[in-house]
Every structure is written in C-alpha cells, then in structure tokens.
Motif scaffolding. Structure first.
Motif, short mmCIF file in Angstrom:
data_model
loop_
_atom_site.label_atom_id
_atom_site.label_comp_id
_atom_site.label_asym_id
_atom_site.label_seq_id
_atom_site.Cartn_x
_atom_site.Cartn_y
_atom_site.Cartn_z
N VAL A 154 25.84 5.90 -4.23
CA VAL A 154 25.28 5.58 -5.54
C VAL A 154 24.46 4.30 -5.48
CG1 VAL A 154 27.06 6.79 -6.82
CG2 VAL A 154 27.36 4.36 -6.22
N GLY A 155 24.25 3.77 -4.28
CA GLY A 155 23.51 2.54 -4.15
C GLY A 155 22.02 2.72 -4.38
N SER A 156 21.34 1.62 -4.67
CA SER A 156 19.89 1.67 -4.91
C SER A 156 19.10 1.03 -3.77
CB SER A 156 19.55 0.98 -6.22
OG SER A 156 19.98 -0.37 -6.20
N GLY A 157 19.76 0.50 -2.79
CA GLY A 157 19.03 -0.07 -1.67
C GLY A 157 18.52 1.01 -0.74
N PRO A 158 17.47 0.72 -0.01
CA PRO A 158 16.91 1.72 0.90
C PRO A 158 17.94 2.27 1.90
CG PRO A 158 15.38 -0.11 0.66
CD PRO A 158 16.65 -0.50 -0.05
N ASN A 159 18.90 1.47 2.30
CA ASN A 159 19.90 1.94 3.25
C ASN A 159 20.82 3.00 2.67
OD1 ASN A 159 18.93 0.29 5.28
ND2 ASN A 159 20.37 -1.36 4.84
N SER A 160 20.79 3.18 1.37
CA SER A 160 21.61 4.21 0.73
C SER A 160 20.95 5.58 0.79
CB SER A 160 21.89 3.85 -0.73
OG SER A 160 22.68 2.68 -0.82
N PHE A 161 19.74 5.64 1.32
CA PHE A 161 18.97 6.87 1.39
C PHE A 161 18.66 7.18 2.86
CE2 PHE A 161 18.00 7.47 -3.12
CZ PHE A 161 18.38 6.23 -3.62
N ASP A 162 18.79 8.46 3.22
CA ASP A 162 18.68 8.79 4.64
C ASP A 162 17.51 9.69 5.00
OD1 ASP A 162 21.33 11.35 4.83
OD2 ASP A 162 19.65 11.09 3.46
N VAL A 163 16.87 10.28 4.03
CA VAL A 163 15.70 11.12 4.30
C VAL A 163 14.57 10.66 3.39
CG1 VAL A 163 14.74 13.44 4.38
CG2 VAL A 163 17.14 13.07 4.97
N TRP A 164 13.40 10.41 3.99
CA TRP A 164 12.28 9.84 3.24
C TRP A 164 11.04 10.73 3.35
CZ3 TRP A 164 12.50 5.14 0.57
CH2 TRP A 164 13.68 4.42 0.72
N GLY A 165 10.29 10.77 2.27
CA GLY A 165 8.99 11.39 2.32
C GLY A 165 7.98 10.45 2.96
N GLN A 166 6.77 10.94 3.17
CA GLN A 166 5.77 10.16 3.89
C GLN A 166 5.04 9.18 2.99
OE1 GLN A 166 5.12 12.89 2.44
NE2 GLN A 166 2.99 12.88 1.79
N GLY A 167 5.21 9.27 1.70
CA GLY A 167 4.55 8.35 0.79
C GLY A 167 3.25 8.91 0.25
N THR A 168 2.98 8.57 -0.99
CA THR A 168 1.71 8.92 -1.62
C THR A 168 1.18 7.68 -2.33
OG1 THR A 168 0.61 10.50 -3.12
CG2 THR A 168 2.82 9.78 -3.74
N GLU A 169 -0.10 7.43 -2.16
CA GLU A 169 -0.67 6.17 -2.63
C GLU A 169 -1.13 6.26 -4.07
OE1 GLU A 169 -3.53 4.64 0.06
OE2 GLU A 169 -3.78 2.75 -1.02
N VAL A 170 -0.77 5.26 -4.84
CA VAL A 170 -1.17 5.16 -6.23
C VAL A 170 -1.94 3.85 -6.41
CG1 VAL A 170 -0.37 4.87 -8.61
CG2 VAL A 170 0.76 6.51 -7.09
N THR A 171 -3.13 3.96 -6.96
CA THR A 171 -3.96 2.79 -7.24
C THR A 171 -4.32 2.78 -8.71
OG1 THR A 171 -4.89 2.86 -5.00
CG2 THR A 171 -6.05 1.53 -6.63
N VAL A 172 -4.01 1.70 -9.38
CA VAL A 172 -4.29 1.57 -10.80
C VAL A 172 -5.34 0.48 -10.97
CG1 VAL A 172 -3.35 1.19 -13.10
CG2 VAL A 172 -1.92 2.23 -11.32
N SER A 173 -6.48 0.85 -11.49
CA SER A 173 -7.55 -0.11 -11.67
C SER A 173 -7.48 -0.72 -13.07
CB SER A 173 -8.89 0.58 -11.48
OG SER A 173 -9.08 1.59 -12.45
N SER A 174 -7.93 -1.95 -13.16
CA SER A 174 -7.88 -2.65 -14.45
C SER A 174 -9.14 -2.43 -15.26
CB SER A 174 -7.69 -4.15 -14.21
OG SER A 174 -8.71 -4.65 -13.39
#
Length: 125
Positions: free
Chosen positions: A105-125
């Motif tokens: 039930v932890g929120s630290g990265p070590n509490s998770f064992d399988v990760w996706g590759q990531g998707t980039e989000v860019t928010v312009s002002s």
C-alpha cells in the motif's frame, strides 16, 4: 509482461488529456493489483500522483493533483486510465504507470514492481 502507457502530448494550460496504461503479455493481468501513476520532470525525482486498488473502490491522490486528476480502471480491458484536467505548466513531465507489489500500500517507487515506458506530457503556458 509489459505496461504500455499512451495518451501524452502537448496541451495548453487549462486543457485536458487522458492517459491510458494497458497491460500485455502472457497471463499478465492487472486484476488483484493496486495500480499507480507517477511522473518525473527533468532534474526531479519520480513523484507519486495517484493510486487505485484492485477493483477501483479506493483511491489516493497527491495534493498536487487532487481535484484535477482522476484515476480509473477497467479490469476487463486490463487497462488503467488517468484523466487530467485543468493542466498547468508545472504538470509537464514524463508520466509512468506502475503495478504495485502484491499486497503493498506504499506510495514510494519501491512499492511498485512493474513499470510502463512512460508517456510525455507538455503543458504550454
């Protein structure tokens, strides 16, 4: 065993995006696993944003996104979603979905064992 995140892109401040995280692989199911979304901006540590328990009945949000982001899941589709509204330039980062270690039930990265590759989000002002 893979998690595939998608849905990132460029959006103006105040806009919305919906990220998806689909599981694939032989016998790999998200059922019974807590799932989470993290993000990592350049030069910063990976930040926990939100978690959802195995059936969507319980969620927890970080203060930085509470009220603007919503996590949901569809176990039949083996997919987790992150609806992001009222986006701000400071939301710019690479967003990752992750599967929690069974029973964690932890929120630290070590509490998770399988990760996706990531998707980039860019928010312009």
């Amino acid at each position: 065993v893979q998690l595939q995140a998608s849905g990132g892109g460029l959006v103006q401040a105040g806009g919305s995006l919906r990220l998806s995280c689909a599981a694939s692989g032989r016998t790999f199911s998200l059922y019974l696993y807590r799932m989470g979304w993290f993000r990592q901006a350049p030069g910063k540590e990976r930040e926990f944003l939100v978690g959802v328990d195995w059936n969507g009945g319980r969620t927890e949000y970080s203060a930085s996104v509470k009220g603007r982001f919503t996590i949901s899941r569809d176990n039949a589709k083996n997919t987790v979603y992150l609806q992001m509204n009222s986006l701000k330039p400071e939301d710019t980062a690479v967003y990752y979905c992750a599967r929690s270690r069974l029973g964690s039930v932890g929120s630290g990265p070590n509490s998770f064992d399988v990760w996706g590759q990531g998707t980039e989000v860019t928010v312009s002002s």
